[in-house]
Write a protein that holds these residues in place. Structure first.
Motif, PDB file in Angstrom:
ATOM      1  N   ALA A  18       0.831  -1.210   0.000  1.00  0.00           N
ATOM      2  CA  ALA A  18       0.000   0.000   0.000  1.00  0.00           C
ATOM      3  C   ALA A  18       0.867   1.263   0.000  1.00  0.00           C
ATOM      4  CB  ALA A  18      -0.927   0.003   1.215  1.00  0.00           C
ATOM      5  N   LEU A  19       1.908   1.276   0.823  1.00  0.00           N
ATOM      6  CA  LEU A  19       2.781   2.448   0.885  1.00  0.00           C
ATOM      7  C   LEU A  19       3.563   2.637  -0.416  1.00  0.00           C
ATOM      8  CD1 LEU A  19       4.011   2.112   4.558  1.00  0.00           C
ATOM      9  CD2 LEU A  19       2.538   3.913   3.628  1.00  0.00           C
ATOM     10  N   THR A  20       3.951   1.547  -1.047  1.00  0.00           N
ATOM     11  CA  THR A  20       4.652   1.636  -2.333  1.00  0.00           C
ATOM     12  C   THR A  20       3.737   2.266  -3.379  1.00  0.00           C
ATOM     13  OG1 THR A  20       6.008  -0.298  -1.802  1.00  0.00           O
ATOM     14  CG2 THR A  20       5.857   0.325  -4.123  1.00  0.00           C
ATOM     15  N   GLY A  21       2.478   1.848  -3.406  1.00  0.00           N
ATOM     16  CA  GLY A  21       1.525   2.438  -4.342  1.00  0.00           C
ATOM     17  C   GLY A  21       1.320   3.919  -4.096  1.00  0.00           C
ATOM     18  N   LEU A  22       1.217   4.300  -2.830  1.00  0.00           N
ATOM     19  CA  LEU A  22       1.057   5.724  -2.506  1.00  0.00           C
ATOM     20  C   LEU A  22       2.291   6.531  -2.903  1.00  0.00           C
ATOM     21  CD1 LEU A  22      -0.733   5.486   0.953  1.00  0.00           C
ATOM     22  CD2 LEU A  22      -1.709   6.265  -1.215  1.00  0.00           C
ATOM     23  N   LEU A  23       3.469   5.924  -2.773  1.00  0.00           N
ATOM     24  CA  LEU A  23       4.693   6.611  -3.184  1.00  0.00           C
ATOM     25  C   LEU A  23       4.661   6.891  -4.686  1.00  0.00           C
ATOM     26  CD1 LEU A  23       7.557   7.680  -2.581  1.00  0.00           C
ATOM     27  CD2 LEU A  23       8.376   5.358  -3.052  1.00  0.00           C
ATOM     28  N   PHE A  24       4.212   5.919  -5.469  1.00  0.00           N
ATOM     29  CA  PHE A  24       4.135   6.127  -6.909  1.00  0.00           C
ATOM     30  C   PHE A  24       3.148   7.240  -7.263  1.00  0.00           C
ATOM     31  CE2 PHE A  24       6.438   2.161  -7.327  1.00  0.00           C
ATOM     32  CZ  PHE A  24       7.248   2.433  -8.427  1.00  0.00           C
ATOM     33  N   VAL A  25       2.054   7.314  -6.535  1.00  0.00           N
ATOM     34  CA  VAL A  25       1.093   8.397  -6.759  1.00  0.00           C
ATOM     35  C   VAL A  25       1.746   9.739  -6.428  1.00  0.00           C
ATOM     36  CG1 VAL A  25      -1.078   9.421  -5.951  1.00  0.00           C
ATOM     37  CG2 VAL A  25      -0.947   6.967  -6.400  1.00  0.00           C
ATOM     38  N   ALA A  26       2.430   9.816  -5.299  1.00  0.00           N
ATOM     39  CA  ALA A  26       3.079  11.066  -4.897  1.00  0.00           C
ATOM     40  C   ALA A  26       4.148  11.485  -5.904  1.00  0.00           C
ATOM     41  CB  ALA A  26       3.699  10.913  -3.505  1.00  0.00           C
ATOM     42  N   VAL A  27       4.914  10.527  -6.383  1.00  0.00           N
ATOM     43  CA  VAL A  27       5.958  10.844  -7.362  1.00  0.00           C
ATOM     44  C   VAL A  27       5.326  11.320  -8.670  1.00  0.00           C
ATOM     45  CG1 VAL A  27       7.782   9.835  -8.796  1.00  0.00           C
ATOM     46  CG2 VAL A  27       7.727   9.371  -6.349  1.00  0.00           C
ATOM     47  N   SER A  28       4.266  10.670  -9.101  1.00  0.00           N
ATOM     48  CA  SER A  28       3.650  11.069 -10.368  1.00  0.00           C
ATOM     49  C   SER A  28       3.004  12.453 -10.271  1.00  0.00           C
ATOM     50  CB  SER A  28       2.620  10.032 -10.819  1.00  0.00           C
ATOM     51  OG  SER A  28       1.523   9.996  -9.939  1.00  0.00           O
ATOM     52  N   LEU A  29       2.494  12.813  -9.110  1.00  0.00           N
ATOM     53  CA  LEU A  29       1.891  14.139  -8.940  1.00  0.00           C
ATOM     54  C   LEU A  29       2.936  15.252  -8.899  1.00  0.00           C
ATOM     55  CD1 LEU A  29      -0.895  13.366  -6.318  1.00  0.00           C
ATOM     56  CD2 LEU A  29      -1.179  13.819  -8.765  1.00  0.00           C
ATOM     57  N   ARG A  31       6.140  15.024 -10.495  1.00  0.00           N
ATOM     58  CA  ARG A  31       7.228  14.552 -11.357  1.00  0.00           C
ATOM     59  C   ARG A  31       8.120  15.665 -11.902  1.00  0.00           C
ATOM     60  NH1 ARG A  31       2.633  13.151 -14.045  1.00  0.00           N
ATOM     61  NH2 ARG A  31       2.176  14.410 -15.881  1.00  0.00           N
ATOM     62  N   GLU A  32       7.574  16.843 -12.215  1.00  0.00           N
ATOM     63  CA  GLU A  32       8.419  17.922 -12.742  1.00  0.00           C
ATOM     64  C   GLU A  32       9.406  18.407 -11.689  1.00  0.00           C
ATOM     65  OE1 GLU A  32       4.959  18.208 -13.051  1.00  0.00           O
ATOM     66  OE2 GLU A  32       4.889  17.534 -15.143  1.00  0.00           O
ATOM     67  N   ARG A  33       8.909  18.585 -10.477  1.00  0.00           N
ATOM     68  CA  ARG A  33       9.772  19.048  -9.376  1.00  0.00           C
ATOM     69  C   ARG A  33      10.841  18.011  -9.060  1.00  0.00           C
ATOM     70  NH1 ARG A  33       9.206  19.308  -3.336  1.00  0.00           N
ATOM     71  NH2 ARG A  33       7.553  17.794  -3.588  1.00  0.00           N
ATOM     72  N   ILE A  34      10.476  16.743  -9.093  1.00  0.00           N
ATOM     73  CA  ILE A  34      11.409  15.664  -8.782  1.00  0.00           C
ATOM     74  C   ILE A  34      12.459  15.529  -9.881  1.00  0.00           C
ATOM     75  CG2 ILE A  34      11.597  13.168  -8.456  1.00  0.00           C
ATOM     76  CD1 ILE A  34       8.701  13.390  -7.265  1.00  0.00           C
ATOM     77  N   ALA A  35      12.026  15.621 -11.125  1.00  0.00           N
ATOM     78  CA  ALA A  35      12.958  15.484 -12.245  1.00  0.00           C
ATOM     79  C   ALA A  35      14.028  16.571 -12.221  1.00  0.00           C
ATOM     80  CB  ALA A  35      12.201  15.526 -13.562  1.00  0.00           C
ATOM     81  N   ALA A  36      13.686  17.736 -11.702  1.00  0.00           N
ATOM     82  CA  ALA A  36      14.624  18.852 -11.674  1.00  0.00           C
ATOM     83  C   ALA A  36      15.542  18.839 -10.459  1.00  0.00           C
ATOM     84  CB  ALA A  36      13.845  20.168 -11.706  1.00  0.00           C
ATOM     85  N   ASN A  37      15.322  17.950  -9.515  1.00  0.00           N
ATOM     86  CA  ASN A  37      16.083  17.976  -8.261  1.00  0.00           C
ATOM     87  C   ASN A  37      16.689  16.603  -7.966  1.00  0.00           C
ATOM     88  OD1 ASN A  37      16.879  18.051  -5.531  1.00  0.00           O
ATOM     89  ND2 ASN A  37      15.359  19.615  -5.081  1.00  0.00           N
ATOM     90  N   PRO A  38      18.018  16.456  -8.102  1.00  0.00           N
ATOM     91  CA  PRO A  38      18.663  15.160  -7.847  1.00  0.00           C
ATOM     92  C   PRO A  38      18.466  14.656  -6.410  1.00  0.00           C
ATOM     93  CG  PRO A  38      20.185  16.665  -8.937  1.00  0.00           C
ATOM     94  CD  PRO A  38      18.964  17.449  -8.594  1.00  0.00           C
ATOM     95  N   ALA A  39      18.407  15.567  -5.437  1.00  0.00           N
ATOM     96  CA  ALA A  39      18.210  15.142  -4.050  1.00  0.00           C
ATOM     97  C   ALA A  39      16.828  14.525  -3.861  1.00  0.00           C
ATOM     98  CB  ALA A  39      18.404  16.320  -3.100  1.00  0.00           C
ATOM     99  N   LEU A  40      15.814  15.091  -4.503  1.00  0.00           N
ATOM    100  CA  LEU A  40      14.469  14.528  -4.402  1.00  0.00           C
ATOM    101  C   LEU A  40      14.376  13.182  -5.120  1.00  0.00           C
ATOM    102  CD1 LEU A  40      12.179  17.665  -4.870  1.00  0.00           C
ATOM    103  CD2 LEU A  40      12.652  16.394  -2.765  1.00  0.00           C
ATOM    104  N   ARG A  41      15.037  13.047  -6.256  1.00  0.00           N
ATOM    105  CA  ARG A  41      15.055  11.755  -6.953  1.00  0.00           C
ATOM    106  C   ARG A  41      15.704  10.695  -6.081  1.00  0.00           C
ATOM    107  NH1 ARG A  41      16.765  14.831 -11.455  1.00  0.00           N
ATOM    108  NH2 ARG A  41      18.859  13.980 -11.212  1.00  0.00           N
TER     109      ARG A  41
END
Length: 159
Positions: A18-29, A31-41
């Motif tokens: 369940a937590l893995t699925g929620l993580l994927f939702v959070a990452v997809s929401l 994604r632009e911010r994460i893609a631009a930040n190596p620390a967040l990735r």
């Protein structure tokens, strides 16, 4: 032997999935911010490893009739692969900023709770290989992985 651990495996695997699925939702929401930040990735990758660890442990425990030595080898392999993955993902990652969330992230990096989690799984596997019951070491490993993953995810979303 591992059969008596089926309830533990069910609970840990369900929570982890369940937590893995929620993580994927959070990452997809985000994604632009994460893609631009190596620390967040890196933080997202670490969190994924932390959530997948209990899921894989649950699968290993749920296989019926597994000899103790095979279970021990599987747990050692899970610990080593997870530890290497965690090390590769977090190499060079430094939390940025001065907020309270950033201070908590730096503390978690220094304390290396991730390493403790992998070591507990490794100890469980080694004890199983030695022919004794080492599965009790998995309970704190799973709890630490899930709690650290949730904290990591919270920091990941709030920074």
């Amino acid at each position: 032997m591992a059969g008596v651990w089926s309830d533990f495996a069910t609970i840990a695997g369900s929570a982890s999935g369940a937590l893995t699925g929620l993580l994927f939702v959070a990452v997809s929401l985000n994604r632009e911010r994460i893609a631009a930040n190596p620390a967040l990735r890196s933080q997202a990758g670490q969190t994924l490893v932390l959530f997948m660890l209990p899921l894989i442990i649950s699968i290993v425990l749920a296989v019926p009739g597994t000899p103790r030595w095979v279970l021990g080898l599987e747990l050692v392999a899970v610990a080593v692969v997870s530890g290497v993955a965690m090390g590769m993902i977090s190499h060079g990652r430094q939390p940025e900023g001065d907020g309270p969330e950033d201070s908590l992230a730096r503390l978690l990096d220094r304390v290396s709770v991730n390493l403790l989690t992998m070591l507990l799984v490794l100890v469980a596997g080694c004890i199983e290989l030695a022919g004794d019951d080492g599965l009790y070491w998995l309970a704190p490993a799973v709890i630490i992985a899930l709690v650290n993953g949730v904290v990591n995810a919270w920091l990941f979303l709030t920074r």
